[in-house]
Motif scaffolding. Structure first.
Motif, PDB file in Angstrom:
ATOM      1  N   PHE A  35       0.857  -1.184   0.000  1.00 49.86           N
ATOM      2  CA  PHE A  35       0.000   0.000   0.000  1.00 49.86           C
ATOM      3  C   PHE A  35       0.892   1.233   0.000  1.00 49.86           C
ATOM      4  N   ILE A  36       0.590   2.179  -0.895  1.00 51.79           N
ATOM      5  CA  ILE A  36       1.405   3.383  -1.068  1.00 51.79           C
ATOM      6  C   ILE A  36       0.623   4.594  -0.563  1.00 51.79           C
ATOM      7  N   PHE A  37       1.317   5.495   0.150  1.00 53.01           N
ATOM      8  CA  PHE A  37       0.703   6.701   0.687  1.00 53.01           C
ATOM      9  C   PHE A  37       1.503   7.919   0.230  1.00 53.01           C
ATOM     10  N   SER A  38       0.900   8.744  -0.635  1.00 50.83           N
ATOM     11  CA  SER A  38       1.568   9.950  -1.117  1.00 50.83           C
ATOM     12  C   SER A  38       1.505  11.065  -0.079  1.00 50.83           C
ATOM     13  N   LYS A  39       0.426  11.080   0.711  1.00 49.57           N
ATOM     14  CA  LYS A  39       0.254  12.095   1.760  1.00 49.57           C
ATOM     15  C   LYS A  39       0.654  11.505   3.106  1.00 49.57           C
ATOM     16  N   THR A  40       1.028  12.401   4.025  1.00 46.49           N
ATOM     17  CA  THR A  40       1.386  11.938   5.363  1.00 46.49           C
ATOM     18  C   THR A  40       0.161  11.380   6.085  1.00 46.49           C
ATOM     19  N   LEU A  41       0.403  10.450   6.978  1.00 42.70           N
ATOM     20  CA  LEU A  41      -0.654   9.827   7.767  1.00 42.70           C
ATOM     21  C   LEU A  41      -0.781  10.555   9.100  1.00 42.70           C
ATOM     22  N   LEU A  42      -1.966  10.506   9.684  1.00 41.49           N
ATOM     23  CA  LEU A  42      -2.161  11.003  11.037  1.00 41.49           C
ATOM     24  C   LEU A  42      -1.842   9.873  12.008  1.00 41.49           C
TER      25      LEU A  42
ATOM     26  N   ARG B 170       1.379 -10.180   9.326  1.00 42.76           N
ATOM     27  CA  ARG B 170       2.549  -9.296   9.383  1.00 42.76           C
ATOM     28  C   ARG B 170       2.256  -8.057   8.566  1.00 42.76           C
ATOM     29  N   LEU B 171       2.667  -6.915   9.085  1.00 45.70           N
ATOM     30  CA  LEU B 171       2.577  -5.650   8.361  1.00 45.70           C
ATOM     31  C   LEU B 171       3.863  -4.908   8.662  1.00 45.70           C
ATOM     32  N   LYS B 172       4.478  -4.369   7.636  1.00 42.41           N
ATOM     33  CA  LYS B 172       5.724  -3.632   7.844  1.00 42.41           C
ATOM     34  C   LYS B 172       5.829  -2.543   6.798  1.00 42.41           C
ATOM     35  N   GLY B 173       6.585  -1.524   7.119  1.00 35.33           N
ATOM     36  CA  GLY B 173       6.772  -0.450   6.161  1.00 35.33           C
ATOM     37  C   GLY B 173       7.416   0.766   6.783  1.00 35.33           C
ATOM     38  N   ILE B 174       7.522   1.802   5.962  1.00 40.17           N
ATOM     39  CA  ILE B 174       8.066   3.093   6.389  1.00 40.17           C
ATOM     40  C   ILE B 174       7.039   4.138   6.013  1.00 40.17           C
ATOM     41  N   VAL B 175       6.612   4.937   6.992  1.00 41.92           N
ATOM     42  CA  VAL B 175       5.578   5.942   6.757  1.00 41.92           C
ATOM     43  C   VAL B 175       6.004   7.285   7.306  1.00 41.92           C
ATOM     44  N   LYS B 176       5.426   8.322   6.699  1.00 42.01           N
ATOM     45  CA  LYS B 176       5.605   9.688   7.190  1.00 42.01           C
ATOM     46  C   LYS B 176       4.331  10.051   7.942  1.00 42.01           C
ATOM     47  N   ILE B 177       4.504  10.520   9.171  1.00 40.29           N
ATOM     48  CA  ILE B 177       3.384  10.863  10.033  1.00 40.29           C
ATOM     49  C   ILE B 177       3.346  12.380  10.190  1.00 40.29           C
ATOM     50  N   ALA B 178       2.154  12.969  10.040  1.00 38.00           N
ATOM     51  CA  ALA B 178       1.991  14.427  10.049  1.00 38.00           C
ATOM     52  C   ALA B 178       2.562  15.075  11.305  1.00 38.00           C
ATOM     53  N   GLU B 179       2.389  14.450  12.445  1.00 38.05           N
ATOM     54  CA  GLU B 179       2.840  15.037  13.707  1.00 38.05           C
ATOM     55  C   GLU B 179       4.313  14.801  14.005  1.00 38.05           C
ATOM     56  N   ASP B 180       5.037  14.209  13.069  1.00 37.31           N
ATOM     57  CA  ASP B 180       6.424  13.816  13.308  1.00 37.31           C
ATOM     58  C   ASP B 180       7.284  14.279  12.135  1.00 37.31           C
ATOM     59  N   ASP B 181       8.445  14.841  12.436  1.00 37.73           N
ATOM     60  CA  ASP B 181       9.319  15.323  11.363  1.00 37.73           C
ATOM     61  C   ASP B 181      10.262  14.243  10.846  1.00 37.73           C
ATOM     62  N   GLN B 182      10.211  13.046  11.410  1.00 33.39           N
ATOM     63  CA  GLN B 182      11.062  11.945  10.964  1.00 33.39           C
ATOM     64  C   GLN B 182      10.219  10.813  10.397  1.00 33.39           C
TER      65      GLN B 182
ATOM     66  N   ILE C  21      -9.621  -2.262   5.254  1.00 32.07           N
ATOM     67  CA  ILE C  21      -9.192  -1.178   6.136  1.00 32.07           C
ATOM     68  C   ILE C  21      -7.926  -0.500   5.598  1.00 32.07           C
ATOM     69  N   LEU C  22      -7.021  -1.284   5.026  1.00 28.07           N
ATOM     70  CA  LEU C  22      -5.799  -0.708   4.450  1.00 28.07           C
ATOM     71  C   LEU C  22      -6.077  -0.043   3.105  1.00 28.07           C
ATOM     72  N   GLU C  23      -6.998  -0.603   2.334  1.00 31.63           N
ATOM     73  CA  GLU C  23      -7.386   0.024   1.066  1.00 31.63           C
ATOM     74  C   GLU C  23      -8.026   1.388   1.317  1.00 31.63           C
ATOM     75  N   LYS C  24      -8.838   1.480   2.349  1.00 28.45           N
ATOM     76  CA  LYS C  24      -9.485   2.742   2.716  1.00 28.45           C
ATOM     77  C   LYS C  24      -8.436   3.779   3.141  1.00 28.45           C
ATOM     78  N   LEU C  25      -7.470   3.363   3.945  1.00 26.24           N
ATOM     79  CA  LEU C  25      -6.388   4.243   4.368  1.00 26.24           C
ATOM     80  C   LEU C  25      -5.582   4.721   3.166  1.00 26.24           C
ATOM     81  N   GLU C  26      -5.328   3.822   2.239  1.00 27.31           N
ATOM     82  CA  GLU C  26      -4.559   4.159   1.037  1.00 27.31           C
ATOM     83  C   GLU C  26      -5.324   5.183   0.188  1.00 27.31           C
ATOM     84  N   ARG C  27      -6.630   4.988   0.016  1.00 30.59           N
ATOM     85  CA  ARG C  27      -7.435   5.944  -0.784  1.00 30.59           C
ATOM     86  C   ARG C  27      -7.434   7.335  -0.149  1.00 30.59           C
ATOM     87  N   ARG C  28      -7.509   7.411   1.157  1.00 32.10           N
ATOM     88  CA  ARG C  28      -7.531   8.715   1.841  1.00 32.10           C
ATOM     89  C   ARG C  28      -6.203   9.441   1.742  1.00 32.10           C
ATOM     90  N   HIS C  29      -5.129   8.707   1.514  1.00 33.78           N
ATOM     91  CA  HIS C  29      -3.789   9.320   1.510  1.00 33.78           C
ATOM     92  C   HIS C  29      -3.064   9.120   0.185  1.00 33.78           C
TER      93      HIS C  29
END
Length: 118
Positions: A36-43, A60-72, A109-117
């Motif tokens: 699942f790919i997210f172009s926008k930051t997640l909350l 199992r779920l793994k990945g690297i995400v950018k979170i809006a409230e975090d600069d890293q 649930i992950l498809e919905k998250l992906e569509r929102r972001h």
């Protein structure tokens, strides 16, 4: 005193034997994965709620995400209901992503998250 075998005999014992049957893979057990790919930051709350709501078929779920409230960038690790979100510790320039691994997964649930972001 010591009986040293010739080097060729020692090396022959250390080398793996040729494969006689195909390698066993997770796909043979019915496991699948989906990215699942997210172009926008997640909350953060949205991500944590998603992790807490994953169906048991997602092992199992793994990945690297950018979170809006975090600069890293953050590493997400999830295994059978337990999860951890921690700083990557280095720069990450690609799009955020999560990879789900499981069997007969309901990924809505992950498809919905992906569509929102997207």
């Amino acid at each position: 005193l010591y009986d040293f075998a010739p080097l060729t005999q020692l090396a022959a014992g250390l080398l793996p034997s040729p494969l006689t049957s195909p390698q066993h893979t997770h796909a043979m057990e019915g496991f699948t994965s989906r990215r699942f790919i997210f172009s926008k930051t997640l909350l953060r709350d949205e991500l944590l709620n998603t992790l807490q709501s994953l169906p048991k078929e997602i092992f199992r779920l793994k990945g690297i995400v950018k979170i809006a409230e975090d600069d890293q960038p953050n590493v997400v690790q999830y295994v059978s209901g337990r999860y951890e979100v921690s700083h990557l510790g280095s720069e990450f320039v690609d799009e955020s992503f999560l990879v789900a691994i499981g069997r007969d997964m309901d990924l809505s649930i992950l498809e919905k998250l992906e569509r929102r972001h997207a």
